[in-house]
Design a protein around this motif. Structure first.
Motif, PDB file in Angstrom:
ATOM      1  N   THR A   1       6.313  -1.869  12.406  1.00  0.00           N
ATOM      2  CA  THR A   1       5.870  -0.684  11.664  1.00  0.00           C
ATOM      3  C   THR A   1       4.553  -0.215  12.263  1.00  0.00           C
ATOM      4  OG1 THR A   1       4.500  -1.876  10.044  1.00  0.00           O
ATOM      5  CG2 THR A   1       6.844  -1.573   9.483  1.00  0.00           C
ATOM      6  N   THR A   2       4.067   0.869  11.726  1.00  0.00           N
ATOM      7  CA  THR A   2       2.722   1.309  12.045  1.00  0.00           C
ATOM      8  C   THR A   2       1.728   0.212  11.662  1.00  0.00           C
ATOM      9  OG1 THR A   2       1.031   2.978  11.572  1.00  0.00           O
ATOM     10  CG2 THR A   2       2.466   2.390   9.746  1.00  0.00           C
ATOM     11  N   ALA A   3       0.543   0.269  12.232  1.00  0.00           N
ATOM     12  CA  ALA A   3      -0.512  -0.676  11.857  1.00  0.00           C
ATOM     13  C   ALA A   3      -1.490  -0.047  10.864  1.00  0.00           C
ATOM     14  CB  ALA A   3      -1.258  -1.158  13.093  1.00  0.00           C
ATOM     15  N   GLY A   4      -1.214   1.178  10.458  1.00  0.00           N
ATOM     16  CA  GLY A   4      -2.106   1.810   9.485  1.00  0.00           C
ATOM     17  C   GLY A   4      -3.539   1.845   9.990  1.00  0.00           C
ATOM     18  N   ARG A   5      -4.431   1.270   9.218  1.00  0.00           N
ATOM     19  CA  ARG A   5      -5.867   1.292   9.530  1.00  0.00           C
ATOM     20  C   ARG A   5      -6.342   0.065  10.316  1.00  0.00           C
ATOM     21  NH1 ARG A   5      -6.888   2.806   3.320  1.00  0.00           N
ATOM     22  NH2 ARG A   5      -5.850   4.817   3.386  1.00  0.00           N
ATOM     23  N   LEU A   6      -5.417  -0.770  10.739  1.00  0.00           N
ATOM     24  CA  LEU A   6      -5.776  -1.942  11.544  1.00  0.00           C
ATOM     25  C   LEU A   6      -6.120  -1.506  12.970  1.00  0.00           C
ATOM     26  CD1 LEU A   6      -2.928  -4.348  10.388  1.00  0.00           C
ATOM     27  CD2 LEU A   6      -5.341  -4.518   9.789  1.00  0.00           C
ATOM     28  N   PRO A   7      -6.880  -2.317  13.704  1.00  0.00           N
ATOM     29  CA  PRO A   7      -7.231  -1.969  15.084  1.00  0.00           C
ATOM     30  C   PRO A   7      -6.108  -2.305  16.072  1.00  0.00           C
ATOM     31  CG  PRO A   7      -8.316  -4.007  14.477  1.00  0.00           C
ATOM     32  CD  PRO A   7      -7.601  -3.512  13.234  1.00  0.00           C
ATOM     33  N   ALA A   8      -4.916  -1.802  15.763  1.00  0.00           N
ATOM     34  CA  ALA A   8      -3.722  -2.038  16.564  1.00  0.00           C
ATOM     35  C   ALA A   8      -2.829  -0.809  16.426  1.00  0.00           C
ATOM     36  CB  ALA A   8      -2.984  -3.285  16.068  1.00  0.00           C
ATOM     37  N   ARG A   9      -1.825  -0.711  17.278  1.00  0.00           N
ATOM     38  CA  ARG A   9      -0.864   0.397  17.161  1.00  0.00           C
ATOM     39  C   ARG A   9       0.268   0.052  16.210  1.00  0.00           C
ATOM     40  NH1 ARG A   9       1.046   2.681  22.746  1.00  0.00           N
ATOM     41  NH2 ARG A   9       2.017   4.150  21.312  1.00  0.00           N
ATOM     42  N   TRP A  10       0.676  -1.218  16.233  1.00  0.00           N
ATOM     43  CA  TRP A  10       1.821  -1.641  15.444  1.00  0.00           C
ATOM     44  C   TRP A  10       1.539  -2.965  14.735  1.00  0.00           C
ATOM     45  CZ3 TRP A  10       2.602  -0.713  20.824  1.00  0.00           C
ATOM     46  CH2 TRP A  10       3.221   0.503  21.130  1.00  0.00           C
ATOM     47  N   VAL A  11       2.300  -3.181  13.666  1.00  0.00           N
ATOM     48  CA  VAL A  11       2.416  -4.507  13.068  1.00  0.00           C
ATOM     49  C   VAL A  11       3.866  -4.933  13.262  1.00  0.00           C
ATOM     50  CG1 VAL A  11       2.395  -5.865  10.942  1.00  0.00           C
ATOM     51  CG2 VAL A  11       0.595  -4.191  11.346  1.00  0.00           C
ATOM     52  N   ILE A  12       4.032  -6.119  13.796  1.00  0.00           N
ATOM     53  CA  ILE A  12       5.365  -6.710  13.912  1.00  0.00           C
ATOM     54  C   ILE A  12       5.481  -7.735  12.800  1.00  0.00           C
ATOM     55  CG2 ILE A  12       6.933  -8.081  15.328  1.00  0.00           C
ATOM     56  CD1 ILE A  12       5.505  -6.845  17.793  1.00  0.00           C
ATOM     57  N   HIS A  13       6.378  -7.475  11.876  1.00  0.00           N
ATOM     58  CA  HIS A  13       6.583  -8.360  10.721  1.00  0.00           C
ATOM     59  C   HIS A  13       7.671  -9.360  11.080  1.00  0.00           C
ATOM     60  CE1 HIS A  13       4.428  -5.363   8.222  1.00  0.00           C
ATOM     61  NE2 HIS A  13       5.007  -4.508   9.042  1.00  0.00           N
ATOM     62  N   THR A  14       7.388 -10.625  10.873  1.00  0.00           N
ATOM     63  CA  THR A  14       8.393 -11.665  11.091  1.00  0.00           C
ATOM     64  C   THR A  14       8.352 -12.642   9.938  1.00  0.00           C
ATOM     65  OG1 THR A  14       9.329 -13.206  12.710  1.00  0.00           O
ATOM     66  CG2 THR A  14       6.924 -13.236  12.457  1.00  0.00           C
ATOM     67  N   VAL A  15       9.488 -13.222   9.642  1.00  0.00           N
ATOM     68  CA  VAL A  15       9.583 -14.182   8.545  1.00  0.00           C
ATOM     69  C   VAL A  15       9.787 -15.569   9.138  1.00  0.00           C
ATOM     70  CG1 VAL A  15      10.811 -14.850   6.440  1.00  0.00           C
ATOM     71  CG2 VAL A  15      10.568 -12.419   7.043  1.00  0.00           C
ATOM     72  N   GLY A  16       8.801 -16.420   8.934  1.00  0.00           N
ATOM     73  CA  GLY A  16       8.935 -17.807   9.352  1.00  0.00           C
ATOM     74  C   GLY A  16       9.630 -18.608   8.272  1.00  0.00           C
ATOM     75  N   PRO A  17      10.176 -19.755   8.636  1.00  0.00           N
ATOM     76  CA  PRO A  17      10.859 -20.590   7.656  1.00  0.00           C
ATOM     77  C   PRO A  17       9.878 -21.396   6.801  1.00  0.00           C
ATOM     78  CG  PRO A  17      10.892 -21.653   9.782  1.00  0.00           C
ATOM     79  CD  PRO A  17      10.251 -20.305   9.996  1.00  0.00           C
ATOM     80  N   VAL A  18      10.307 -21.714   5.610  1.00  0.00           N
ATOM     81  CA  VAL A  18       9.595 -22.670   4.772  1.00  0.00           C
ATOM     82  C   VAL A  18       9.902 -24.049   5.339  1.00  0.00           C
ATOM     83  CG1 VAL A  18       9.440 -23.665   2.445  1.00  0.00           C
ATOM     84  CG2 VAL A  18       9.730 -21.184   2.740  1.00  0.00           C
ATOM     85  N   TYR A  19       8.894 -24.888   5.468  1.00  0.00           N
ATOM     86  CA  TYR A  19       9.084 -26.232   6.016  1.00  0.00           C
ATOM     87  C   TYR A  19       9.957 -27.065   5.088  1.00  0.00           C
ATOM     88  CZ  TYR A  19       8.160 -30.824   7.934  1.00  0.00           C
ATOM     89  OH  TYR A  19       8.293 -32.067   8.479  1.00  0.00           O
TER      90      TYR A  19
END
Length: 168
Positions: free
Chosen positions: A69-87
């Motif tokens: 997605t967009t990074a909104g107001r973060l100092p980046a162009r994009w945010v890559i969202h990923t879901v890690g597993p619960v241990y």
């Protein structure tokens, strides 16, 4: 192969093309890194996530997968969202954790990111032992075929920083 860097700090302050978010499957914000990214990035990130849920992923983002997605107001162009597993002590979910890193880099390649920053995925509230999370993260990113030239692990706290640099 990406060049790897390790710093102790706040991921939401790191300037790069793509910041990776250790998200939950809802993509609608949460605690830890996810909450910090949504708070600092502003409502644009949540709106983009809501649109993805409405149009592409009505049941949420599966564990081990990634979306940008967009990074909104973060100092980046994009945010890559990923879901890690619960241990889990009763099931080996290492491949799902490795997949979260690989898929994030795949998405980074798709959007044209040359620099990316990762947190320690699954090593917070999801309970993954830090030393093992660091080993999986560093080896997976090091071995992944990617056009991303520079990957920085931005680690919160001395313990996470020490675990990651010990693997490097």
């Amino acid at each position: 192969m990406a060049e790897l860097h390790f710093i102790q700090g706040d991921l939401t302050e790191h300037s790069c093309d793509a910041i990776v978010n250790a998200a939950n499957s809802s993509l609608l914000g949460g605690g830890g890194v996810d909450g910090a990214i949504h708070r600092r990035g502003g409502p644009e990130i949540l709106q983009a996530c809501q649109e993805i849920r409405r149009t592409q992923l009505p049941t949420g983002l599966p564990t081990g997968q990634a979306v940008a997605t967009t990074a909104g107001r973060l100092p980046a162009r994009w945010v890559i969202h990923t879901v890690g597993p619960v241990y889990s002590t009763s099931e080996d979910r290492s491949e799902l954790l490795a997949s979260a890193y690989r898929e994030s880099l795949r998405v980074a390649d798709e959007i044209g990111a040359r620099t990316a920053a990762f947190p320690a995925i699954s090593a917070g509230i999801y309970g993954w032992p830090l030393d093992d999370a660091a080993r999986i993260a560093v080896h997976t990113v090091r071995d992944a075929p990617t056009q991303v030239a520079d990957v920085t692990f931005v680690l919160f706290g001395e313990q996470a920083y020490s675990a990651f640099t010990a693997v490097a």
